[in-house]
Design a protein around this motif. Sequence first.
Motif, PDB file in Angstrom:
ATOM      1  N   LEU A  25      41.873  40.424  35.851  1.00  0.00           N
ATOM      2  CA  LEU A  25      43.092  41.188  35.594  1.00  0.00           C
ATOM      3  C   LEU A  25      43.614  41.850  36.875  1.00  0.00           C
ATOM      4  N   ARG A  26      42.688  42.365  37.683  1.00  0.00           N
ATOM      5  CA  ARG A  26      43.081  43.009  38.948  1.00  0.00           C
ATOM      6  C   ARG A  26      43.094  42.026  40.114  1.00  0.00           C
ATOM      7  N   ASP A  27      42.503  40.855  39.924  1.00  0.00           N
ATOM      8  CA  ASP A  27      42.360  39.857  40.984  1.00  0.00           C
ATOM      9  C   ASP A  27      41.622  40.459  42.180  1.00  0.00           C
ATOM     10  N   ASP A  28      40.412  40.972  41.924  1.00  0.00           N
ATOM     11  CA  ASP A  28      39.628  41.494  43.035  1.00  0.00           C
ATOM     12  C   ASP A  28      38.138  41.284  42.810  1.00  0.00           C
ATOM     13  N   HIS A  50      30.469  48.205  49.037  1.00  0.00           N
ATOM     14  CA  HIS A  50      31.833  47.870  49.442  1.00  0.00           C
ATOM     15  C   HIS A  50      31.909  46.754  50.484  1.00  0.00           C
ATOM     16  N   ASP A  51      30.756  46.170  50.814  1.00  0.00           N
ATOM     17  CA  ASP A  51      30.738  45.110  51.830  1.00  0.00           C
ATOM     18  C   ASP A  51      31.527  43.878  51.413  1.00  0.00           C
ATOM     19  N   PHE A  52      31.707  43.681  50.106  1.00  0.00           N
ATOM     20  CA  PHE A  52      32.326  42.450  49.618  1.00  0.00           C
ATOM     21  C   PHE A  52      33.655  42.698  48.904  1.00  0.00           C
ATOM     22  N   ASP A  53      34.205  43.895  49.041  1.00  0.00           N
ATOM     23  CA  ASP A  53      35.500  44.207  48.421  1.00  0.00           C
ATOM     24  C   ASP A  53      36.583  43.323  49.031  1.00  0.00           C
ATOM     25  N   SER A  54      37.314  42.623  48.167  1.00  0.00           N
ATOM     26  CA  SER A  54      38.367  41.735  48.651  1.00  0.00           C
ATOM     27  C   SER A  54      39.113  41.157  47.462  1.00  0.00           C
ATOM     28  N   SER A  55      40.248  40.554  47.745  1.00  0.00           N
ATOM     29  CA  SER A  55      40.925  39.741  46.738  1.00  0.00           C
ATOM     30  C   SER A  55      41.107  38.317  47.253  1.00  0.00           C
ATOM     31  N   ASP A  56      40.593  38.060  48.447  1.00  0.00           N
ATOM     32  CA  ASP A  56      40.753  36.773  49.113  1.00  0.00           C
ATOM     33  C   ASP A  56      39.427  36.024  49.098  1.00  0.00           C
TER      34      ASP A  56
END
Length: 229
Positions: free
Chosen positions: A178-181, A196-202
């Motif tokens: 839903l948030r695409d993340d 938070h090392d892997f926070d991304s939407s890509d």
Amino acid sequence: MDDTLIETVKQWNITSSLPLQVGDFKLTAEQHMVQGHGKDKEYLIFLYTNDDNGWTVRGTINPETNELFVRTDIGMLEFALIEFITENFESFRNMVESRLPELIRTYYVDREENFSVLLKDKGITTVDWDDFLPESYAGFRRLIRPNDAVRIINGSYMILAYYDGATRSGLSLMYNILRDDFFAERRIHNFPNLVHDFDSSDLKLLKKALQERLLPVLDSIAADLKAAE
């Protein structure tokens, strides 16, 4: 706890009403109270167990509210399947008998049947993750890989999990459609903290982060476990 409800549950011939095995999940009828922190935690009705990875799907009663639940435990996360929550035993039994075996199969056995279009369109399930995601590392076993993602809660899939069942510790990576993340969580003795090392939407950035940061993060969790001994 409602004694009448307990007696009604005991009349349910579970092993005749449900398949004895769904994939690697095997059924047992275990009707007894489970204790937690010195008090009644839940009344266990039945249990499907995957002996290989330790995952369970169980039917329970809340001893304070008499609500009936189906709860899933996949190591890094435990949650209730909201569609089965009810105070009515007959409704619960009918839903479990008619829907639960197929849900276990599609959610936790043949998982690709439960992939949403958004998950597929993201490209998560087509990357050759095995090239750089070890099957085990630093005492943690890889229970979930992105090609076999597991639908969890709140519009999310768990796409990666490294876990040590003995210490209830590890790392999980989720994708929220839903948030695409992408977001990650680590657990030390089942106590959660965000990573938070892997926070991304890509997806390309996620792949790069996993190649560079996965092993150091697992090393950090292992070090914290050792320090807590």
